[in-house]
Design a protein around this motif. Structure first.
Motif, PDB file in Angstrom:
ATOM      1  N   ILE A 128      72.077  30.494  -5.054  1.00 48.92           N
ATOM      2  CA  ILE A 128      71.053  29.627  -4.449  1.00 48.92           C
ATOM      3  C   ILE A 128      71.757  28.351  -4.000  1.00 48.92           C
ATOM      4  CG2 ILE A 128      68.941  28.304  -4.812  1.00 48.92           C
ATOM      5  CD1 ILE A 128      68.079  30.275  -6.911  1.00 48.92           C
ATOM      6  N   ILE A 129      71.613  28.017  -2.746  1.00 54.59           N
ATOM      7  CA  ILE A 129      72.208  26.779  -2.229  1.00 54.59           C
ATOM      8  C   ILE A 129      71.102  25.743  -2.095  1.00 54.59           C
ATOM      9  CG2 ILE A 129      73.392  25.715  -0.266  1.00 54.59           C
ATOM     10  CD1 ILE A 129      74.779  28.402   0.203  1.00 54.59           C
ATOM     11  N   MET A 130      71.340  24.580  -2.672  1.00 52.16           N
ATOM     12  CA  MET A 130      70.325  23.517  -2.608  1.00 52.16           C
ATOM     13  C   MET A 130      70.988  22.154  -2.466  1.00 52.16           C
ATOM     14  SD  MET A 130      69.085  23.801  -6.587  1.00 52.16           S
ATOM     15  CE  MET A 130      67.698  22.671  -6.428  1.00 52.16           C
ATOM     16  N   GLU A 131      70.201  21.114  -2.205  1.00 47.65           N
ATOM     17  CA  GLU A 131      70.791  19.786  -2.082  1.00 47.65           C
ATOM     18  C   GLU A 131      71.083  19.237  -3.480  1.00 47.65           C
ATOM     19  OE1 GLU A 131      67.175  19.856  -1.568  1.00 47.65           O
ATOM     20  OE2 GLU A 131      66.431  17.795  -1.724  1.00 47.65           O
ATOM     21  N   ALA A 132      72.215  18.540  -3.622  1.00 48.27           N
ATOM     22  CA  ALA A 132      72.497  17.851  -4.886  1.00 48.27           C
ATOM     23  C   ALA A 132      71.433  16.768  -5.058  1.00 48.27           C
ATOM     24  CB  ALA A 132      73.889  17.234  -4.838  1.00 48.27           C
ATOM     25  N   VAL A 177      78.587  24.907   4.000  1.00 44.53           N
ATOM     26  CA  VAL A 177      78.473  25.459   2.643  1.00 44.53           C
ATOM     27  C   VAL A 177      77.757  26.813   2.687  1.00 44.53           C
ATOM     28  CG1 VAL A 177      77.413  25.131   0.366  1.00 44.53           C
ATOM     29  CG2 VAL A 177      78.566  23.216   1.499  1.00 44.53           C
ATOM     30  N   ILE A 178      76.719  26.902   3.498  1.00 41.75           N
ATOM     31  CA  ILE A 178      76.011  28.186   3.618  1.00 41.75           C
ATOM     32  C   ILE A 178      76.970  29.258   4.142  1.00 41.75           C
ATOM     33  CG2 ILE A 178      74.152  29.421   4.834  1.00 41.75           C
ATOM     34  CD1 ILE A 178      72.599  26.721   4.852  1.00 41.75           C
ATOM     35  N   GLU A 179      77.769  28.888   5.134  1.00 43.33           N
ATOM     36  CA  GLU A 179      78.699  29.870   5.708  1.00 43.33           C
ATOM     37  C   GLU A 179      79.794  30.235   4.717  1.00 43.33           C
ATOM     38  OE1 GLU A 179      79.601  28.111   9.493  1.00 43.33           O
ATOM     39  OE2 GLU A 179      77.764  28.959  10.365  1.00 43.33           O
ATOM     40  N   LYS A 180      80.226  29.247   3.966  1.00 44.43           N
ATOM     41  CA  LYS A 180      81.297  29.503   2.990  1.00 44.43           C
ATOM     42  C   LYS A 180      80.842  30.531   1.942  1.00 44.43           C
ATOM     43  CE  LYS A 180      83.938  27.260  -0.621  1.00 44.43           C
ATOM     44  NZ  LYS A 180      83.640  26.210  -1.593  1.00 44.43           N
ATOM     45  N   HIS A 181      79.621  30.394   1.467  1.00 44.10           N
ATOM     46  CA  HIS A 181      79.158  31.316   0.422  1.00 44.10           C
ATOM     47  C   HIS A 181      78.547  32.576   1.003  1.00 44.10           C
ATOM     48  CE1 HIS A 181      80.103  28.666  -2.922  1.00 44.10           C
ATOM     49  NE2 HIS A 181      79.839  27.701  -2.068  1.00 44.10           N
ATOM     50  N   GLY A 182      78.303  32.528   2.295  1.00 46.75           N
ATOM     51  CA  GLY A 182      77.944  33.693   3.100  1.00 46.75           C
ATOM     52  C   GLY A 182      77.104  34.743   2.395  1.00 46.75           C
ATOM     53  N   THR A 185      75.045  34.554  -0.819  1.00 46.31           N
ATOM     54  CA  THR A 185      73.873  33.683  -0.868  1.00 46.31           C
ATOM     55  C   THR A 185      72.584  34.484  -0.788  1.00 46.31           C
ATOM     56  OG1 THR A 185      75.192  32.056   0.316  1.00 46.31           O
ATOM     57  CG2 THR A 185      72.833  31.627   0.153  1.00 46.31           C
ATOM     58  N   ALA A 186      71.740  34.312  -1.785  1.00 44.15           N
ATOM     59  CA  ALA A 186      70.437  34.983  -1.780  1.00 44.15           C
ATOM     60  C   ALA A 186      69.374  34.077  -1.164  1.00 44.15           C
ATOM     61  CB  ALA A 186      70.040  35.364  -3.199  1.00 44.15           C
ATOM     62  N   LEU A 187      69.470  32.782  -1.476  1.00 50.11           N
ATOM     63  CA  LEU A 187      68.407  31.851  -1.089  1.00 50.11           C
ATOM     64  C   LEU A 187      68.992  30.470  -0.798  1.00 50.11           C
ATOM     65  CD1 LEU A 187      65.363  30.992  -0.965  1.00 50.11           C
ATOM     66  CD2 LEU A 187      65.484  30.610  -3.435  1.00 50.11           C
ATOM     67  N   VAL A 188      68.518  29.864   0.280  1.00 50.86           N
ATOM     68  CA  VAL A 188      68.810  28.459   0.551  1.00 50.86           C
ATOM     69  C   VAL A 188      67.504  27.706   0.343  1.00 50.86           C
ATOM     70  CG1 VAL A 188      69.590  26.783   2.259  1.00 50.86           C
ATOM     71  CG2 VAL A 188      70.602  29.084   2.215  1.00 50.86           C
ATOM     72  N   THR A 207      67.452  26.867   8.283  1.00 52.39           N
ATOM     73  CA  THR A 207      66.861  28.212   8.300  1.00 52.39           C
ATOM     74  C   THR A 207      67.745  29.180   9.080  1.00 52.39           C
ATOM     75  OG1 THR A 207      64.661  27.210   8.252  1.00 52.39           O
ATOM     76  CG2 THR A 207      64.782  29.523   8.901  1.00 52.39           C
ATOM     77  N   GLU A 208      68.189  28.721  10.238  1.00 50.60           N
ATOM     78  CA  GLU A 208      69.015  29.578  11.085  1.00 50.60           C
ATOM     79  C   GLU A 208      70.312  29.962  10.374  1.00 50.60           C
ATOM     80  OE1 GLU A 208      68.762  27.992  15.228  1.00 50.60           O
ATOM     81  OE2 GLU A 208      70.794  28.851  15.276  1.00 50.60           O
ATOM     82  N   ALA A 209      70.919  28.973   9.739  1.00 49.90           N
ATOM     83  CA  ALA A 209      72.193  29.247   9.051  1.00 49.90           C
ATOM     84  C   ALA A 209      71.973  30.220   7.892  1.00 49.90           C
ATOM     85  CB  ALA A 209      72.803  27.943   8.553  1.00 49.90           C
ATOM     86  N   ALA A 210      70.872  30.041   7.158  1.00 48.48           N
ATOM     87  CA  ALA A 210      70.579  30.935   6.033  1.00 48.48           C
ATOM     88  C   ALA A 210      70.389  32.369   6.548  1.00 48.48           C
ATOM     89  CB  ALA A 210      69.332  30.465   5.286  1.00 48.48           C
ATOM     90  N   HIS A 211      69.637  32.487   7.621  1.00 46.61           N
ATOM     91  CA  HIS A 211      69.373  33.826   8.151  1.00 46.61           C
ATOM     92  C   HIS A 211      70.642  34.484   8.694  1.00 46.61           C
ATOM     93  CE1 HIS A 211      64.771  32.989   8.678  1.00 46.61           C
ATOM     94  NE2 HIS A 211      65.163  33.077   7.427  1.00 46.61           N
TER      95      HIS A 211
END
Ligand code: PLP
Length: 435
Positions: A128-132, A177-182, A185-188, A207-211
């Motif tokens: 899960i990627i989220m903001e610190a 970060v989203i691309e790095k964990h690619g 990643t289950a959920l942003v 949203t676009e990056a997560a998808h």
């Protein structure tokens, strides 16, 4: 063209005079300080009470008194269908189709319910990627979901933090970060507007990056709903949740809202935790076995509606419907811009504090977070003694914590529905007089 800002009371009053939304202020009760309205800037925490709330609540008490159980089927707004009376207005607030939203439960509960459907980790895809520095309740919800699925929070939760020496996030860094964990990643999961810095994230880009990496994108809009313009449907978000007691003025513990994009809402096979109120309405009282979800977000409901809190929420949504989000947002940008202008004017002589919140209006809502490196609590107490209602949060952004009351943030949210340019001017005068 809007007139350039001026740091005078006459200018502020002129702005109020020209404000097409100025009459809405009279629809709210202001807490009093020394016989006059407080400078109330905590609509980001608990919005003011609409004067119409009391009658709305009394109406439902009366309905119960008069009809007992038959209240479910009688009157203009029978309780059986009550959640439906909120969907159109709710959809307008968050930019959704009516079937994509439902009012139910409370915020953290709904965050869990959405994660039940949209965080279903596998051994390959579990992050899960989220903001610190997300709101603590969201951090706990995410941590407990990860543990419940048998993963380690340290491995499964990826937080995006500001760069060294910076205080807010860059969209490019979130995307990197989203691309790095690619594919892991289950959920942003991001806040819409961060409660601490006031930063409004680029939700369509996230949203676009997560998808792109095959993950879901979900948002906690507690500080965004009723504050900024949202287009959840067009942005293609998978889900979102929010509360109604902050900018939506629906009272302490007021109900939450949830958005589920129609591509998921119309998929009855999507796993979820079910209850009878999410069951096909035509069969709800047949008490059959076998859960058959309603179409849309309504299919995530568990229980029958909390009528008293929904009634107050409805009274508040009626006001939003009259004011309209685009008009509110237009005023909001101007009002918060004025506060920023006045604070920057004060800076010309001395820099005792600075704004954490981005200066780009597209990257913030109405809140400005004033960071004070030292003696912040003293300034906050002085403001409170002079009739300002804001709030104080100890610093957690700048590494080593200082002694309590030193470094921290005063969050100030001029709300376009009921705050005036004069409120903002008077606040800045108090700041100026402080020494
Ligand atoms: C206000 C807020 C909450 C509060 O959660 P409740 O379940 O309503 O108590 C949670 N998350 C965020 C981001 C908030 O701003």
């Amino acid at each position: 063209m809007q007139a350039p800002y001026q740091a005078t009371l006459a200018f502020a009053q002129q702005q109020d005079h020209n404000d097409p939304l100025r009459a809405f202020r009279d629809q709210f009760y202001f807490p009093q300080h020394n016989g006059r309205d407080t400078l109330y800037f905590t609509g980001n925490s608990l919005g003011l009470q609409p004067k119409s709330a009391e009658a709305a609540l009394l109406h439902e008490l009366e309905h119960w008194k008069t009809h007992g159980v038959e209240g479910h089927f009688r009157g203009e707004m029978p309780w059986m269908y009550y959640h439906k009376f909120l969907t159109a207005q709710t959809a307008h607030v968050v930019g959704a189709k009516e079937e994509e939203v439902v009012v139910m439960n409370t915020l953290t509960t709904n965050l869990h319910l959405m994660m039940v459907s949209f965080y279903r980790p596998s051994s390959e895809r579990y992050k899960i990627i989220m903001e610190a520095g997300a709101f603590p309740s969201d951090q706990y919800a995410v941590e407990s979901q990860v543990c419940w699925h048998g993963f380690e929070p340290e491995q499964a939760i990826v937080e995006v933090a500001p760069r060294a020496g910076e205080e807010t996030l860059r969209t490019e860094d979130i995307i990197a970060v989203i691309e790095k964990h690619g594919e892991e990643t289950a959920l942003v999961l991001f806040g819409g507007v961060n409660y601490y810095t006031g930063q409004f994230f680029d939700l369509p880009a996230i949203t676009e990056a997560a998808h792109r990496v095959g993950a879901y994108a979900g948002f906690d809009l507690a500080h965004a709903a009723g504050n900024v313009l949202l287009h959840l449907h067009d942005w293609n978000a998978d889900f979102a949740v929010w509360c109604s007691y902050k900018y939506l003025n629906s009272g302490p513990g007021g109900p939450s809202g949830a958005f589920v994009h129609e591509r998921h809402g119309n998929n009855p096979k999507l796993p979820r935790f079910a209850g009878w109120w999410g069951h096909d309405e035509s069969e709800r009282f047949l008490m059959h076995k076998g859960f058959k979800p309603m179409q849309g977000a309504a299919g995530w409901q568990l229980s029958n509606a909390q009528i008293f809190s929904f009634a107050v929420h409805k009274a508040s949504l009626d006001i939003f419907e009259q004011a309209t989000m685009p008009a509110l947002r237009a005023k909001s940008e101007r009002l918060t811009g004025y506060l920023e202008f006045l604070i920057r004017e004060l800076h010309k002589s001395e820099e005792r504090y600075h704004l954490l919140t981005p200066s780009d209006p597209a990257a913030r809502g109405c809140q400005l977070s004033i960071f004070t490196p030292r003696n912040g609590k003293k300034l906050f107490d002085y403001l409170s003694e002079n009739g300002v209602v804001a709030d104080w949060r100890e610093d957690h952004l700048h590494g080593e914590p200082t002694a309590p009351g030193e470094a921290g943030v005063i969050r100030v949210a001029p709300v376009p529905l009921y705050n005036s340019f004069q409120d903002v001017f008077e606040f800045a005068e108090l700041l100026k007089a402080y020494s």
